[in-house]
Design a protein around this motif. Sequence first.
Motif, PDB file in Angstrom:
ATOM      1  N   ASN A  27      -4.852   4.601   6.009  1.00 35.83           N
ATOM      2  CA  ASN A  27      -4.246   6.144   5.054  1.00 35.83           C
ATOM      3  C   ASN A  27      -5.156   6.279   3.105  1.00 35.83           C
ATOM      4  N   VAL A  28      -4.914   4.715   2.684  1.00 33.21           N
ATOM      5  CA  VAL A  28      -5.923   4.535   1.935  1.00 33.21           C
ATOM      6  C   VAL A  28      -7.167   4.880   1.802  1.00 33.21           C
ATOM      7  N   TYR A  29      -7.621   4.595   2.421  1.00 34.10           N
ATOM      8  CA  TYR A  29      -9.239   5.313   2.434  1.00 34.10           C
ATOM      9  C   TYR A  29      -9.075   6.430   3.009  1.00 34.10           C
ATOM     10  N   ILE A  30      -8.167   6.946   4.398  1.00 32.33           N
ATOM     11  CA  ILE A  30      -8.389   8.703   4.317  1.00 32.33           C
ATOM     12  C   ILE A  30      -8.212   9.781   3.297  1.00 32.33           C
ATOM     13  N   LEU A  31      -7.105   8.902   2.243  1.00 31.06           N
ATOM     14  CA  LEU A  31      -6.862   9.435   1.303  1.00 31.06           C
ATOM     15  C   LEU A  31      -8.400  10.096   0.221  1.00 31.06           C
ATOM     16  N   ALA A  32      -8.926   9.057  -0.004  1.00 34.25           N
ATOM     17  CA  ALA A  32      -9.929   9.273  -0.685  1.00 34.25           C
ATOM     18  C   ALA A  32     -11.246  10.154  -0.279  1.00 34.25           C
ATOM     19  N   GLN A  33     -11.060  10.339   0.576  1.00 33.85           N
ATOM     20  CA  GLN A  33     -12.420  11.213   1.351  1.00 33.85           C
ATOM     21  C   GLN A  33     -11.861  12.894   1.353  1.00 33.85           C
ATOM     22  N   ASN A  34     -10.838  13.016  -0.161  1.00 34.26           N
ATOM     23  CA  ASN A  34     -10.302  14.323   0.269  1.00 34.26           C
ATOM     24  C   ASN A  34     -10.800  15.007   0.892  1.00 34.26           C
ATOM     25  N   LEU A  35      -9.847  15.183   1.909  1.00 31.80           N
ATOM     26  CA  LEU A  35     -10.064  15.850   3.436  1.00 31.80           C
ATOM     27  C   LEU A  35      -8.884  16.285   2.935  1.00 31.80           C
ATOM     28  N   ASN A  36      -8.907  17.940   3.212  1.00 35.10           N
ATOM     29  CA  ASN A  36      -7.322  19.214   3.701  1.00 35.10           C
ATOM     30  C   ASN A  36      -6.648  18.371   4.728  1.00 35.10           C
ATOM     31  N   LYS A  37      -5.123  18.785   4.378  1.00 34.36           N
ATOM     32  CA  LYS A  37      -3.708  17.769   5.409  1.00 34.36           C
ATOM     33  C   LYS A  37      -4.458  17.763   6.847  1.00 34.36           C
ATOM     34  N   ASN A  38      -5.120  19.809   7.397  1.00 30.45           N
ATOM     35  CA  ASN A  38      -5.016  19.096   9.162  1.00 30.45           C
ATOM     36  C   ASN A  38      -6.041  17.991   9.138  1.00 30.45           C
ATOM     37  N   ALA A  39      -6.732  17.922   8.300  1.00 33.00           N
ATOM     38  CA  ALA A  39      -8.332  17.495   8.972  1.00 33.00           C
ATOM     39  C   ALA A  39      -7.974  16.268   8.763  1.00 33.00           C
ATOM     40  N   MET A  40      -6.875  15.766   7.504  1.00 33.07           N
ATOM     41  CA  MET A  40      -6.824  14.455   7.533  1.00 33.07           C
ATOM     42  C   MET A  40      -5.993  13.698   8.361  1.00 33.07           C
ATOM     43  N   ILE A  41      -4.984  14.266   8.619  1.00 32.26           N
ATOM     44  CA  ILE A  41      -3.875  14.544  10.276  1.00 32.26           C
ATOM     45  C   ILE A  41      -4.633  14.032  11.381  1.00 32.26           C
ATOM     46  N   GLY A  42      -5.806  15.008  12.105  1.00 30.58           N
ATOM     47  CA  GLY A  42      -6.654  14.795  12.877  1.00 30.58           C
ATOM     48  C   GLY A  42      -7.458  14.177  12.634  1.00 30.58           C
ATOM     49  N   THR A  43      -8.274  13.545  11.578  1.00 28.04           N
ATOM     50  CA  THR A  43      -9.207  12.409  11.173  1.00 28.04           C
ATOM     51  C   THR A  43      -8.384  10.927  11.921  1.00 28.04           C
TER      52      THR A  43
ATOM     53  N   LEU B 165       1.164  -0.888   0.401  1.00 26.26           N
ATOM     54  CA  LEU B 165       0.460   0.054   0.163  1.00 26.26           C
ATOM     55  C   LEU B 165       1.104   1.668   0.113  1.00 26.26           C
ATOM     56  N   LEU B 166       1.667   1.468   0.531  1.00 24.01           N
ATOM     57  CA  LEU B 166       3.148   2.448   0.368  1.00 24.01           C
ATOM     58  C   LEU B 166       3.807   2.207  -0.576  1.00 24.01           C
ATOM     59  N   VAL B 167       3.628   1.674  -1.709  1.00 23.57           N
ATOM     60  CA  VAL B 167       4.207   2.066  -2.959  1.00 23.57           C
ATOM     61  C   VAL B 167       2.983   2.324  -3.938  1.00 23.57           C
ATOM     62  N   PHE B 168       2.608   1.860  -3.333  1.00 22.57           N
ATOM     63  CA  PHE B 168       0.997   2.030  -4.458  1.00 22.57           C
ATOM     64  C   PHE B 168       0.688   3.571  -3.804  1.00 22.57           C
ATOM     65  N   ARG B 169       0.911   4.095  -3.127  1.00 20.34           N
ATOM     66  CA  ARG B 169       0.940   5.064  -2.681  1.00 20.34           C
ATOM     67  C   ARG B 169       2.431   6.130  -2.981  1.00 20.34           C
ATOM     68  N   GLN B 170       3.174   6.017  -3.091  1.00 15.91           N
ATOM     69  CA  GLN B 170       3.584   6.569  -3.434  1.00 15.91           C
ATOM     70  C   GLN B 170       4.121   6.992  -5.255  1.00 15.91           C
ATOM     71  N   PHE B 171       3.744   6.142  -5.774  1.00 17.47           N
ATOM     72  CA  PHE B 171       3.651   5.635  -7.621  1.00 17.47           C
ATOM     73  C   PHE B 171       2.117   6.364  -7.922  1.00 17.47           C
ATOM     74  N   GLN B 172       1.335   6.506  -7.142  1.00 18.38           N
ATOM     75  CA  GLN B 172       0.105   6.852  -7.566  1.00 18.38           C
ATOM     76  C   GLN B 172      -0.368   8.534  -7.973  1.00 18.38           C
ATOM     77  N   LYS B 173      -0.162   8.476  -9.205  1.00 19.54           N
ATOM     78  CA  LYS B 173       0.070  10.321 -10.067  1.00 19.54           C
ATOM     79  C   LYS B 173      -1.730  10.721  -9.371  1.00 19.54           C
ATOM     80  N   GLN B 174      -2.119  10.038  -9.005  1.00 17.36           N
ATOM     81  CA  GLN B 174      -3.434  10.434  -9.135  1.00 17.36           C
ATOM     82  C   GLN B 174      -4.638  10.579  -7.775  1.00 17.36           C
ATOM     83  N   ALA B 175      -5.177  11.507  -7.242  1.00 19.81           N
ATOM     84  CA  ALA B 175      -5.684  11.509  -5.531  1.00 19.81           C
ATOM     85  C   ALA B 175      -6.745   9.173  -6.372  1.00 19.81           C
ATOM     86  N   VAL B 176      -6.636   8.558  -5.416  1.00 22.50           N
ATOM     87  CA  VAL B 176      -7.134   7.386  -4.689  1.00 22.50           C
ATOM     88  C   VAL B 176      -8.583   7.699  -5.039  1.00 22.50           C
TER      89      VAL B 176
END
Length: 245
Positions: A155-171, A113-124
């Motif tokens: 992280n793969v799930y939360i990245l798909a929720q289109n949150l801003n950086k602080n909201a993502m870290i806080g969630t 999942l880390l590798v996938f996220r690193q090389f993913q060029k667009q939002a999940v």
Amino acid sequence: MGLSGYELWLLALVALIVGFSKAGIQGATMPAVAILAVMFGGKASAGIMLPMLIVGDIAAVYQYGKAANFRDVLKLMPASVIGIILGALTGNYLDDQQFKFIMGIIVLICLALLVFRQFQKQAVELPKRPWLTQLVGVTSGFSSMVGNAAGPIFNVYILAQNLNKNAMIGTTAWFFLIINLIKVPFHVFLWGTITWDTLKYTLFAIPFIGIGALIGIWLIKRINENPYKYLIIILTAISAVRLMI
């Protein structure tokens, strides 16, 4: 503490890594999980690391908690609790070698999942399906209970929720603080991996967790993240293989 100087150095390194991860450097805990498993054994290491993670979670909630999206936290919680219970029951019937092997498998999945996220060029983009949300919750709870290694899955799930950086870290901070606290009774009463004796490792680690968080916040603003992420991926791969042999 019953540890050699070298082992104390490794324990301090683990605490620094935990601080790094809670400062927002995603995926950094994977090598720490494996280091502790090699030092103390699979199940015992999970109990030793859990209080360290809780300390880091509290710091992250203090810093970012107000920006959290609690709906995402609450939506995953029932399934996550089921995953925690399944992980606790599964771990209760495994010997240490089997436990470490399962931890290695989980770490390898997280590595993918880390590798996938690193090389993913667009939002999940994940399908808006209730069953998928429940699957993420159960998987996160199980992998968190067995190996303290649910971060990349969540992280793969939360990245798909289109949150801003602080909201993502806080969630993320609130989610892991809650499930880590839920895990404590299982470690204390079922596995016996958190005791007054093991808490001395947490006390030793607290200053290093704080230092790791401060260094992580400082570095993340000043260095190119890609070399660091590649280093994490390499260390995680080596650690996972080490757990499985």
